[in-house]
Design an enzyme around this catalytic site. Structure first.
Site, PDB file in Angstrom:
ATOM      1  N   ARG A 107     -11.266  -2.758   8.104  1.00 42.77           N
ATOM      2  CA  ARG A 107     -11.916  -3.420   6.951  1.00 42.77           C
ATOM      3  C   ARG A 107     -13.419  -3.539   7.219  1.00 42.77           C
ATOM      4  O   ARG A 107     -14.234  -3.376   6.341  1.00 42.77           O
ATOM      5  CB  ARG A 107     -11.333  -4.817   6.715  1.00 42.77           C
ATOM      6  CG  ARG A 107      -9.881  -4.896   6.290  1.00 42.77           C
ATOM      7  CD  ARG A 107      -9.585  -4.293   4.936  1.00 42.77           C
ATOM      8  NE  ARG A 107      -9.433  -2.858   4.958  1.00 42.77           N
ATOM      9  CZ  ARG A 107      -8.362  -2.203   5.426  1.00 42.77           C
ATOM     10  NH1 ARG A 107      -7.341  -2.839   5.926  1.00 42.77           N
ATOM     11  NH2 ARG A 107      -8.305  -0.880   5.381  1.00 42.77           N
ATOM     12  N   LYS A 132     -13.292  -6.148  -6.676  1.00 36.50           N
ATOM     13  CA  LYS A 132     -14.506  -5.325  -6.662  1.00 36.50           C
ATOM     14  C   LYS A 132     -14.235  -3.962  -6.038  1.00 36.50           C
ATOM     15  O   LYS A 132     -14.764  -2.951  -6.489  1.00 36.50           O
ATOM     16  CB  LYS A 132     -15.615  -6.041  -5.873  1.00 36.50           C
ATOM     17  CG  LYS A 132     -16.182  -7.243  -6.599  1.00 36.50           C
ATOM     18  CD  LYS A 132     -17.414  -7.797  -5.884  1.00 36.50           C
ATOM     19  CE  LYS A 132     -17.920  -9.039  -6.592  1.00 36.50           C
ATOM     20  NZ  LYS A 132     -19.122  -9.611  -5.961  1.00 36.50           N
ATOM     21  N   GLY A 133     -13.434  -3.916  -4.981  1.00 36.50           N
ATOM     22  CA  GLY A 133     -13.161  -2.660  -4.275  1.00 36.50           C
ATOM     23  C   GLY A 133     -13.717  -2.725  -2.862  1.00 36.50           C
ATOM     24  O   GLY A 133     -14.832  -3.211  -2.655  1.00 36.50           O
ATOM     25  N   ALA A 134     -12.937  -2.230  -1.897  1.00 41.25           N
ATOM     26  CA  ALA A 134     -13.271  -2.451  -0.485  1.00 41.25           C
ATOM     27  C   ALA A 134     -13.558  -1.188   0.320  1.00 41.25           C
ATOM     28  O   ALA A 134     -13.787  -1.266   1.507  1.00 41.25           O
ATOM     29  CB  ALA A 134     -12.119  -3.204   0.180  1.00 41.25           C
ATOM     30  N   ASP A 165      -1.368  -2.196  -4.086  1.00 42.87           N
ATOM     31  CA  ASP A 165      -2.790  -2.280  -3.730  1.00 42.87           C
ATOM     32  C   ASP A 165      -3.522  -1.026  -4.199  1.00 42.87           C
ATOM     33  O   ASP A 165      -2.916   0.037  -4.330  1.00 42.87           O
ATOM     34  CB  ASP A 165      -2.952  -2.366  -2.199  1.00 42.87           C
ATOM     35  CG  ASP A 165      -2.640  -3.753  -1.655  1.00 42.87           C
ATOM     36  OD1 ASP A 165      -2.662  -4.722  -2.427  1.00 42.87           O
ATOM     37  OD2 ASP A 165      -2.370  -3.848  -0.436  1.00 42.87           O
ATOM     38  N   LYS A 213       0.866  -1.189   0.000  1.00 45.82           N
ATOM     39  CA  LYS A 213       0.000   0.000   0.000  1.00 45.82           C
ATOM     40  C   LYS A 213       0.895   1.229   0.000  1.00 45.82           C
ATOM     41  O   LYS A 213       1.684   1.416   0.936  1.00 45.82           O
ATOM     42  CB  LYS A 213      -0.877   0.022   1.254  1.00 45.82           C
ATOM     43  CG  LYS A 213      -2.043  -0.926   1.183  1.00 45.82           C
ATOM     44  CD  LYS A 213      -2.998  -0.726   2.348  1.00 45.82           C
ATOM     45  CE  LYS A 213      -4.232  -1.593   2.183  1.00 45.82           C
ATOM     46  NZ  LYS A 213      -3.967  -2.987   1.861  1.00 45.82           N
ATOM     47  N   ARG A 241      -4.335  -6.706 -11.130  1.00 47.35           N
ATOM     48  CA  ARG A 241      -5.259  -7.403 -10.221  1.00 47.35           C
ATOM     49  C   ARG A 241      -6.613  -6.687 -10.279  1.00 47.35           C
ATOM     50  O   ARG A 241      -6.703  -5.504  -9.996  1.00 47.35           O
ATOM     51  CB  ARG A 241      -4.723  -7.356  -8.792  1.00 47.35           C
ATOM     52  CG  ARG A 241      -5.681  -8.016  -7.798  1.00 47.35           C
ATOM     53  CD  ARG A 241      -5.451  -7.497  -6.377  1.00 47.35           C
ATOM     54  NE  ARG A 241      -4.122  -7.781  -5.888  1.00 47.35           N
ATOM     55  CZ  ARG A 241      -3.564  -7.103  -4.879  1.00 47.35           C
ATOM     56  NH1 ARG A 241      -4.197  -6.112  -4.278  1.00 47.35           N
ATOM     57  NH2 ARG A 241      -2.345  -7.396  -4.474  1.00 47.35           N
ATOM     58  N   HIS A 270     -13.888 -13.869  -4.585  1.00 44.07           N
ATOM     59  CA  HIS A 270     -14.374 -15.158  -4.073  1.00 44.07           C
ATOM     60  C   HIS A 270     -15.732 -15.462  -4.658  1.00 44.07           C
ATOM     61  O   HIS A 270     -16.402 -16.410  -4.233  1.00 44.07           O
ATOM     62  CB  HIS A 270     -14.471 -15.110  -2.546  1.00 44.07           C
ATOM     63  CG  HIS A 270     -13.271 -14.501  -1.897  1.00 44.07           C
ATOM     64  ND1 HIS A 270     -13.201 -13.172  -1.572  1.00 44.07           N
ATOM     65  CD2 HIS A 270     -12.076 -15.047  -1.567  1.00 44.07           C
ATOM     66  CE1 HIS A 270     -12.008 -12.912  -1.052  1.00 44.07           C
ATOM     67  NE2 HIS A 270     -11.313 -14.035  -1.039  1.00 44.07           N
ATOM     68  N   GLN A 326     -10.073  -1.383  -9.115  1.00 50.42           N
ATOM     69  CA  GLN A 326     -11.330  -1.673  -8.415  1.00 50.42           C
ATOM     70  C   GLN A 326     -12.519  -1.515  -9.359  1.00 50.42           C
ATOM     71  O   GLN A 326     -12.783  -0.412  -9.854  1.00 50.42           O
ATOM     72  CB  GLN A 326     -11.481  -0.714  -7.227  1.00 50.42           C
ATOM     73  CG  GLN A 326     -10.378  -0.858  -6.194  1.00 50.42           C
ATOM     74  CD  GLN A 326     -10.087   0.454  -5.475  1.00 50.42           C
ATOM     75  OE1 GLN A 326     -10.003   1.501  -6.100  1.00 50.42           O
ATOM     76  NE2 GLN A 326      -9.919   0.390  -4.166  1.00 50.42           N
TER      77      GLN A 326
HETATM   78  C1  LIG Z   1      -6.474 -11.149  -3.359  1.00 51.42           C
HETATM   79  C2  LIG Z   1      -7.306  -9.955  -3.100  1.00 51.42           C
HETATM   80  C3  LIG Z   1      -6.741  -8.700  -3.170  1.00 51.42           C
HETATM   81  C4  LIG Z   1      -7.510  -7.560  -2.936  1.00 51.42           C
HETATM   82  N1  LIG Z   1      -6.941  -6.328  -3.080  1.00 51.42           N
HETATM   83  C5  LIG Z   1      -7.718  -5.224  -2.933  1.00 51.42           C
HETATM   84  C6  LIG Z   1      -7.192  -3.927  -3.188  1.00 51.42           C
HETATM   85  O1  LIG Z   1      -6.014  -3.743  -3.531  1.00 51.42           O
HETATM   86  N2  LIG Z   1      -8.013  -2.862  -3.012  1.00 51.42           N
HETATM   87  C7  LIG Z   1      -9.331  -3.004  -2.639  1.00 51.42           C
HETATM   88  O2  LIG Z   1     -10.048  -2.003  -2.534  1.00 51.42           O
HETATM   89  N3  LIG Z   1      -9.844  -4.231  -2.400  1.00 51.42           N
HETATM   90  C8  LIG Z   1      -9.077  -5.332  -2.532  1.00 51.42           C
HETATM   91  N4  LIG Z   1      -9.619  -6.575  -2.309  1.00 51.42           N
HETATM   92  C9  LIG Z   1     -10.966  -6.684  -1.681  1.00 51.42           C
HETATM   93  C10 LIG Z   1     -12.063  -6.728  -2.722  1.00 51.42           C
HETATM   94  O3  LIG Z   1     -12.147  -5.467  -3.357  1.00 51.42           O
HETATM   95  C11 LIG Z   1     -13.419  -7.092  -2.088  1.00 51.42           C
HETATM   96  O4  LIG Z   1     -13.766  -6.140  -1.122  1.00 51.42           O
HETATM   97  C12 LIG Z   1     -13.473  -8.472  -1.449  1.00 51.42           C
HETATM   98  O5  LIG Z   1     -12.675  -9.390  -2.119  1.00 51.42           O
HETATM   99  C13 LIG Z   1     -14.914  -9.011  -1.474  1.00 51.42           C
HETATM  100  O6  LIG Z   1     -15.374  -9.100  -2.802  1.00 51.42           O
HETATM  101  P1  LIG Z   1     -15.606 -10.484  -3.615  1.00 51.42           P
HETATM  102  O7  LIG Z   1     -15.240 -10.194  -5.038  1.00 51.42           O
HETATM  103  O8  LIG Z   1     -14.854 -11.568  -3.012  1.00 51.42           O
HETATM  104  O9  LIG Z   1     -17.137 -10.752  -3.601  1.00 51.42           O
HETATM  105  P2  LIG Z   1     -18.339 -10.549  -2.549  1.00 51.42           P
HETATM  106  O10 LIG Z   1     -19.330  -9.710  -3.245  1.00 51.42           O
HETATM  107  O11 LIG Z   1     -17.888 -10.184  -1.198  1.00 51.42           O
HETATM  108  O12 LIG Z   1     -18.862 -12.002  -2.479  1.00 51.42           O
HETATM  109  C14 LIG Z   1     -19.435 -12.537  -3.640  1.00 51.42           C
HETATM  110  C15 LIG Z   1     -20.130 -13.849  -3.354  1.00 51.42           C
HETATM  111  O13 LIG Z   1     -19.128 -14.839  -3.111  1.00 51.42           O
HETATM  112  C16 LIG Z   1     -19.597 -15.735  -2.143  1.00 51.42           C
HETATM  113  N5  LIG Z   1     -18.697 -15.699  -1.046  1.00 51.42           N
HETATM  114  C17 LIG Z   1     -17.805 -14.739  -0.809  1.00 51.42           C
HETATM  115  N6  LIG Z   1     -17.095 -15.047   0.255  1.00 51.42           N
HETATM  116  C18 LIG Z   1     -17.527 -16.221   0.714  1.00 51.42           C
HETATM  117  C19 LIG Z   1     -17.185 -17.048   1.792  1.00 51.42           C
HETATM  118  N7  LIG Z   1     -16.225 -16.737   2.625  1.00 51.42           N
HETATM  119  N8  LIG Z   1     -17.833 -18.202   1.986  1.00 51.42           N
HETATM  120  C20 LIG Z   1     -18.795 -18.546   1.160  1.00 51.42           C
HETATM  121  N9  LIG Z   1     -19.181 -17.806   0.106  1.00 51.42           N
HETATM  122  C21 LIG Z   1     -18.560 -16.644  -0.111  1.00 51.42           C
HETATM  123  C22 LIG Z   1     -20.976 -15.328  -1.741  1.00 51.42           C
HETATM  124  O14 LIG Z   1     -21.931 -16.015  -2.518  1.00 51.42           O
HETATM  125  C23 LIG Z   1     -20.990 -13.850  -2.106  1.00 51.42           C
HETATM  126  O15 LIG Z   1     -22.263 -13.349  -2.333  1.00 51.42           O
HETATM  127  C24 LIG Z   1      -8.881  -7.713  -2.585  1.00 51.42           C
HETATM  128  C25 LIG Z   1      -9.450  -8.975  -2.544  1.00 51.42           C
HETATM  129  C26 LIG Z   1      -8.703 -10.082  -2.810  1.00 51.42           C
HETATM  130  C27 LIG Z   1      -9.359 -11.418  -2.794  1.00 51.42           C
END
Ligand SMILES: Cc1cc2nc3c(=O)[nH]c(=O)nc-3n(C[C@H](O)[C@H](O)[C@H](O)COP(=O)(O)OP(=O)(O)OC[C@H]3O[C@@H](n4cnc5c(N)ncnc54)[C@H](O)[C@@H]3O)c2cc1C
Length: 306
Positions: A287, A185-187, A132, A98, A182, A225, A161
């Site tokens: 977070r 979605k964005g956090a 990041d 970061k 990478r 995920h 993002q």
């Molecule tokens: C490797 C990595 C790097 C990242 N880097 C950044 C970054 O640099 N900047 C940033 O802003 N954000 C970053 N993020 C965070 C990202 O932006 C999301 O906030 C976070 O990953 C949640 O989004 P998602 O795409 O996993 O889907 P979500 O919308 O959270 O989940 C989608 C669906 O997946 C399923 N699901 C998800 N998790 C689970 C679980 N644990 N068990 C069962 N089912 C589940 C569910 O059905 C859910 O509805 C990163 C994430 C990852 C994985």
């Protein structure tokens, strides 16, 4: 309300100690964080590498407000990269950085110099660095730093993002030969003026961005995920005739380990984002505060190991 609660919790050292020592929460923390020291993160990295997974280490730091904190963050990365090389864990393990931790909010030039030192240590160790993505106010500065770094360290990657309205354009700019991107979605909590607000709009943007990256010449790193988006990514890779060595999946440590194993078992590179460091507690609480949806995200991860 939840946001205020988690932010208050993030600032409480006493609460932090309590959370760390309580058996239930300790399990939760250990599930998402590798540990507080480099020794611990090296052990977890070894275990993941032995399971056929790649890793990106993320050293957690508090909001960097002083040059000393920024220097300490740089030194930790340089040191851990040396240890990774010594342990034979490169190139399987890379680092995520970061720029805010390296002093971006104090002085952009300073953060750039620190990132350069980390990129040089990574090159020496035979591995890569990914920047990041943080809140939208820093996106331009981060992408400018990326351009500068890539002149000497072309393998330097960046996160984009999908929730930001600008990201399709950034994907087009970055879908060039050798460019590691990478897509997540964005956090962060972002205003409507710059970011899609509904989950559906974010997902649609994710797919549009994925199409651009998969069609381009770079190396897409699909960080989600979400099983639907993972399936779409696999489909697009087939459509654009990409082999499994020409893109990768990324997931957080402790989240959906069975899906991680399934993808790795089908020949994909799956990189696990592995946070570690003394500042794990504030990191976890922030977070949760940044995006209330993250509470559900953590809860689902705890309830399900799938
Ligand atoms: C490797 C990595 C790097 C990242 N880097 C950044 C970054 O640099 N900047 C940033 O802003 N954000 C970053 N993020 C965070 C990202 O932006 C999301 O906030 C976070 O990953 C949640 O989004 P998602 O795409 O996993 O889907 P979500 O919308 O959270 O989940 C989608 C669906 O997946 C399923 N699901 C998800 N998790 C689970 C679980 N644990 N068990 C069962 N089912 C589940 C569910 O059905 C859910 O509805 C990163 C994430 C990852 C994985």
């Amino acid at each position: 309300m939840l946001r205020t609660l988690f932010l208050a919790a993030a600032g409480s050292t006493r609460l932090g100690r309590l959370v760390e020592s309580a058996p239930v929460s300790r399990g939760l923390v250990q599930r998402f964080v590798a540990g507080s020291s480099a020794d611990e993160v090296l052990l977890v990295s070894r275990r993941l590498a032995d399971d056929g997974l790649a890793v990106s280490l993320d050293h957690l730091s508090e909001d960097t407000r002083t040059i000393e904190q920024a220097v300490a963050a740089r030194d930790e990365y340089v040191s851990v990269l040396g240890r990774l090389k010594g342990a034979g864990l490169t190139p399987a393990v890379e680092v995520s950085v970061k720029l805010s931790a390296l002093g971006q909010r104090i002085d952009e030039k300073l953060a750039y110099e620190h990132a350069r030192a980390i990129c040089a240590a990574a090159a020496e160790a035979g591995t890569t660095v990914t920047l990041d993505a943080e809140d939208h106010n820093s996106t331009d500065a981060t992408l400018e730093t990326l351009t500068e770094l890539r002149r000497d360290f072309p393998s330097t990657g960046a996160a984009l993002q999908a929730y930001l309205r600008r990201t399709e354009g950034d994907c087009r700019e970055l879908a060039t030969a050798g460019s590691r991107v990478r897509l997540c979605k964005g956090a962060y909590a972002e205003p409507e003026s710059v970011a899609f607000q509904s989950a559906l709009d974010v997902d649609k943007s994710f797919v549009r961005c994925l199409n651009i990256l998969m069609a381009g010449e770079g190396y897409p790193m699909v960080a989600t995920h979400d099983t639907r988006l993972i399936a779409i990514a696999e489909d697009r890779a087939r459509w654009f005739d990409r082999s499994t060595t020409e893109y990768e999946f990324q997931m957080q440590y402790g989240v959906r380990p069975e899906e991680q194993a399934r993808l790795a078992g089908s020949g994909h590179t799956v990189r696990i984002h592995l946070p570690y460091g003394e500042e794990w507690y504030g990191h976890l609480m922030r977070r949760l505060a940044e995006r209330p949806a993250n509470v559900g995200f953590m809860a689902r991860a705890v309830a399900s190991r799938k």
